[in-house]
Design a protein around this motif. Structure first.
Motif, PDB file in Angstrom:
ATOM      1  N   GLY A 172      -7.939  43.099   6.271  1.00 21.40           N
ATOM      2  CA  GLY A 172      -7.221  44.051   7.163  1.00 21.40           C
ATOM      3  C   GLY A 172      -7.041  45.538   6.657  1.00 21.40           C
ATOM      4  O   GLY A 172      -7.882  45.709   5.130  1.00 21.40           O
ATOM      5  N   PRO A 173      -6.326  46.551   7.227  1.00 22.74           N
ATOM      6  CA  PRO A 173      -6.274  47.815   6.555  1.00 22.74           C
ATOM      7  C   PRO A 173      -5.816  48.087   5.272  1.00 22.74           C
ATOM      8  O   PRO A 173      -4.822  47.104   4.765  1.00 22.74           O
ATOM      9  N   ALA A 174      -6.241  49.074   4.599  1.00 23.43           N
ATOM     10  CA  ALA A 174      -5.606  49.322   3.219  1.00 23.43           C
ATOM     11  C   ALA A 174      -3.866  49.597   3.489  1.00 23.43           C
ATOM     12  O   ALA A 174      -3.672  50.166   4.688  1.00 23.43           O
ATOM     13  N   PRO A 175      -3.265  49.036   2.244  1.00 25.07           N
ATOM     14  CA  PRO A 175      -1.908  49.513   2.640  1.00 25.07           C
ATOM     15  C   PRO A 175      -1.416  50.961   2.774  1.00 25.07           C
ATOM     16  O   PRO A 175      -2.094  51.845   2.097  1.00 25.07           O
ATOM     17  N   GLY A 176      -0.497  51.284   3.610  1.00 24.36           N
ATOM     18  CA  GLY A 176       0.171  52.667   3.810  1.00 24.36           C
ATOM     19  C   GLY A 176       1.359  52.503   3.975  1.00 24.36           C
ATOM     20  O   GLY A 176       2.112  51.902   2.868  1.00 24.36           O
ATOM     21  N   ASP A 177       2.020  53.123   5.072  1.00 26.47           N
ATOM     22  CA  ASP A 177       3.381  52.886   5.274  1.00 26.47           C
ATOM     23  C   ASP A 177       3.810  51.482   5.498  1.00 26.47           C
ATOM     24  O   ASP A 177       5.125  51.199   5.588  1.00 26.47           O
ATOM     25  N   ALA A 178       3.065  50.890   6.522  1.00 30.20           N
ATOM     26  CA  ALA A 178       3.364  49.682   6.897  1.00 30.20           C
ATOM     27  C   ALA A 178       3.483  48.407   5.781  1.00 30.20           C
ATOM     28  O   ALA A 178       2.777  48.628   4.665  1.00 30.20           O
ATOM     29  N   PRO A 179       4.310  47.566   5.909  1.00 23.31           N
ATOM     30  CA  PRO A 179       4.201  46.378   4.905  1.00 23.31           C
ATOM     31  C   PRO A 179       2.959  45.523   4.838  1.00 23.31           C
ATOM     32  O   PRO A 179       2.222  45.547   5.892  1.00 23.31           O
ATOM     33  N   VAL A 180       2.972  45.181   3.558  1.00 16.91           N
ATOM     34  CA  VAL A 180       1.752  44.143   3.125  1.00 16.91           C
ATOM     35  C   VAL A 180       2.341  42.768   3.201  1.00 16.91           C
ATOM     36  O   VAL A 180       3.280  42.360   2.742  1.00 16.91           O
ATOM     37  N   ILE A 181       1.777  41.852   4.071  1.00 12.61           N
ATOM     38  CA  ILE A 181       1.940  40.517   4.041  1.00 12.61           C
ATOM     39  C   ILE A 181       1.287  39.808   2.906  1.00 12.61           C
ATOM     40  O   ILE A 181      -0.031  39.802   2.759  1.00 12.61           O
ATOM     41  N   VAL A 182       2.050  39.262   1.998  1.00 13.58           N
ATOM     42  CA  VAL A 182       1.444  38.377   0.803  1.00 13.58           C
ATOM     43  C   VAL A 182       1.777  37.014   0.958  1.00 13.58           C
ATOM     44  O   VAL A 182       2.637  36.541   1.137  1.00 13.58           O
ATOM     45  N   LEU A 183       0.694  36.430   1.077  1.00 16.47           N
ATOM     46  CA  LEU A 183       0.629  34.880   1.108  1.00 16.47           C
ATOM     47  C   LEU A 183       0.490  34.296  -0.082  1.00 16.47           C
ATOM     48  O   LEU A 183       0.021  34.428  -1.188  1.00 16.47           O
ATOM     49  N   LEU A 184       1.366  33.082  -0.159  1.00 14.02           N
ATOM     50  CA  LEU A 184       1.613  32.300  -1.276  1.00 14.02           C
ATOM     51  C   LEU A 184       1.230  30.682  -0.535  1.00 14.02           C
ATOM     52  O   LEU A 184       1.968  30.383   0.299  1.00 14.02           O
ATOM     53  N   HIS A 185       0.318  30.186  -1.344  1.00 11.97           N
ATOM     54  CA  HIS A 185      -0.412  29.025  -0.694  1.00 11.97           C
ATOM     55  C   HIS A 185       0.541  27.696  -1.316  1.00 11.97           C
ATOM     56  O   HIS A 185       1.631  27.742  -2.059  1.00 11.97           O
ATOM     57  N   GLU A 186       0.135  26.803  -0.613  1.00  9.06           N
ATOM     58  CA  GLU A 186       0.665  25.325  -0.825  1.00  9.06           C
ATOM     59  C   GLU A 186       0.468  24.735  -2.165  1.00  9.06           C
ATOM     60  O   GLU A 186      -0.285  25.355  -3.081  1.00  9.06           O
ATOM     61  N   GLY A 187       1.130  23.508  -2.493  1.00  6.21           N
ATOM     62  CA  GLY A 187       0.588  23.070  -3.717  1.00  6.21           C
ATOM     63  C   GLY A 187      -0.670  22.414  -4.073  1.00  6.21           C
ATOM     64  O   GLY A 187      -0.898  22.259  -5.096  1.00  6.21           O
ATOM     65  N   LEU A 188      -1.436  22.389  -3.109  1.00  8.50           N
ATOM     66  CA  LEU A 188      -3.060  22.090  -3.158  1.00  8.50           C
ATOM     67  C   LEU A 188      -3.875  23.027  -2.873  1.00  8.50           C
ATOM     68  O   LEU A 188      -5.099  22.948  -2.408  1.00  8.50           O
ATOM     69  N   GLY A 189      -3.157  24.287  -2.474  1.00  4.81           N
ATOM     70  CA  GLY A 189      -3.755  25.330  -1.679  1.00  4.81           C
ATOM     71  C   GLY A 189      -4.594  26.305  -2.721  1.00  4.81           C
ATOM     72  O   GLY A 189      -4.665  26.220  -3.791  1.00  4.81           O
ATOM     73  N   SER A 190      -5.416  27.201  -2.221  1.00  9.52           N
ATOM     74  CA  SER A 190      -5.665  28.411  -2.891  1.00  9.52           C
ATOM     75  C   SER A 190      -6.382  29.587  -2.043  1.00  9.52           C
ATOM     76  O   SER A 190      -6.180  29.363  -0.782  1.00  9.52           O
ATOM     77  N   LEU A 191      -6.916  30.570  -2.443  1.00 12.26           N
ATOM     78  CA  LEU A 191      -7.253  31.503  -1.636  1.00 12.26           C
ATOM     79  C   LEU A 191      -8.145  31.294  -0.603  1.00 12.26           C
ATOM     80  O   LEU A 191      -8.169  31.593   0.522  1.00 12.26           O
ATOM     81  N   ALA A 192      -9.311  30.470  -1.027  1.00  9.14           N
ATOM     82  CA  ALA A 192     -10.169  29.865  -0.176  1.00  9.14           C
ATOM     83  C   ALA A 192      -9.623  28.890   0.969  1.00  9.14           C
ATOM     84  O   ALA A 192     -10.240  28.901   2.133  1.00  9.14           O
TER      85      ALA A 192
END
Length: 273
Positions: free
Chosen positions: A25-45
């Protein structure tokens, strides 16, 4: 090393480990960035197309990364201690957010990732964090969840689960053992971190599947009864442990509404200053 959002993907160092990351999505600016934290067997992919869909639904930047021991990030130190989620929240996540460099974030976690986000909000004073979205969080162990985790160990030993995980993790054996062995350690039955909720001072959206095989609605009730800050609850039927895959549209709609409300509140507070 700071994150170069325009690169789309890359690596950064947190708590001495090199971790992979992805930006959507768009580059960070004034709006918040949603930071995703994955599950116990998850990953970026293993978030698959959800981060991009989340950015499209909310209009916000979305950042995801693989913790140590997951995806293509550096190996973690095993065996993990029983308080590994607390350590991840207090020793690693601060470095992640510093590397991201955003002035406002919403922490959105799934399962272990939800617990890490919850612990960060309760243990670390960080005014950059403006809201929490917790999918299938856990604050204590339940017998049904431990039974399901033990069953996963059997499936890993008797099927091609390791090979399938190998499509997403550099060392699938270590990834699985790091998670499974920690949860099945005898001392883990007494694990309980519900007290962190008492220290939240930011709004939370709690999401859980009615048919979640790893935990009951008791974790959602823990949030509702302990939080002094506003709590929205989204209980989804026909949904197991992964709401963003089982009921993706409901999750996207819920998070979009929650994020928009946060931004309206902040805008009103700025105008009132």
């Amino acid at each position: 090393m700071a994150i170069d959002w325009s690169a789309g993907r890359g690596r950064f160092t947190a708590n001495g480990k090199s971790l992979e990351w992805g930006a959507f999505g768009p580059a960070p600016g004034d709006a918040p960035v949603i930071v995703l934290l994955h599950e116990g067997l998850g990953s970026l992919a293993l978030w698959r197309d959800f981060p991009q869909r989340l950015s499209d639904a909310t209009g916000l930047p979305v950042f995801a990364y693989s913790r140590a021991g997951y995806g293509q990030s550096d190996a973690d130190d095993l065996p993990r201690p029983l308080d590994y989620m607390t350590r991840e929240a207090t020793q690693v996540l601060p470095d992640v957010l510093n590397a991201l460099g955003a002035s406002h974030v919403i922490l959105m976690g799934h399962s272990d990732g939800a617990t890490i986000a919850a612990e960060y909000a309760g243990r670390v004073e960080d005014f950059r964090v403006r809201g929490l979205v917790l999918m299938a969080p856990h604050f204590f162990t339940e017998e049904m969840g431990l039974t399901e985790i033990a069953r996963a160990a059997q499936v890993f030993a008797e099927t091609d689960m390791g090979a399938r995980l190998g499509k997403y993790h550099r060392d699938p054996e270590a990834t699985f053992r790091g998670w499974n062995d920690a949860w099945l350690a005898p001392g883990f039955k007494d694990w309980h971190v519900g007290d962190v909720i008492d220290y939240w001072r930011i709004p939370c959206l709690a999401i859980q599947g009615v048919q979640d095989q790893y935990g009951t609605a008791a974790h959602i009730h823990e949030i509702e009864t302990r939080s002094y800050a506003p709590v929205d609850v989204l209980m989804l039927d026909d949904c197991r442990h992964s709401p963003h895959f089982d009921q993706p549209q409901a999750v996207l709609d819920g998070v979009a509404e929650f994020a928009a409300r946060l931004q309206r509140i902040e805008a009103a507070e700025v105008e009132g200053v």
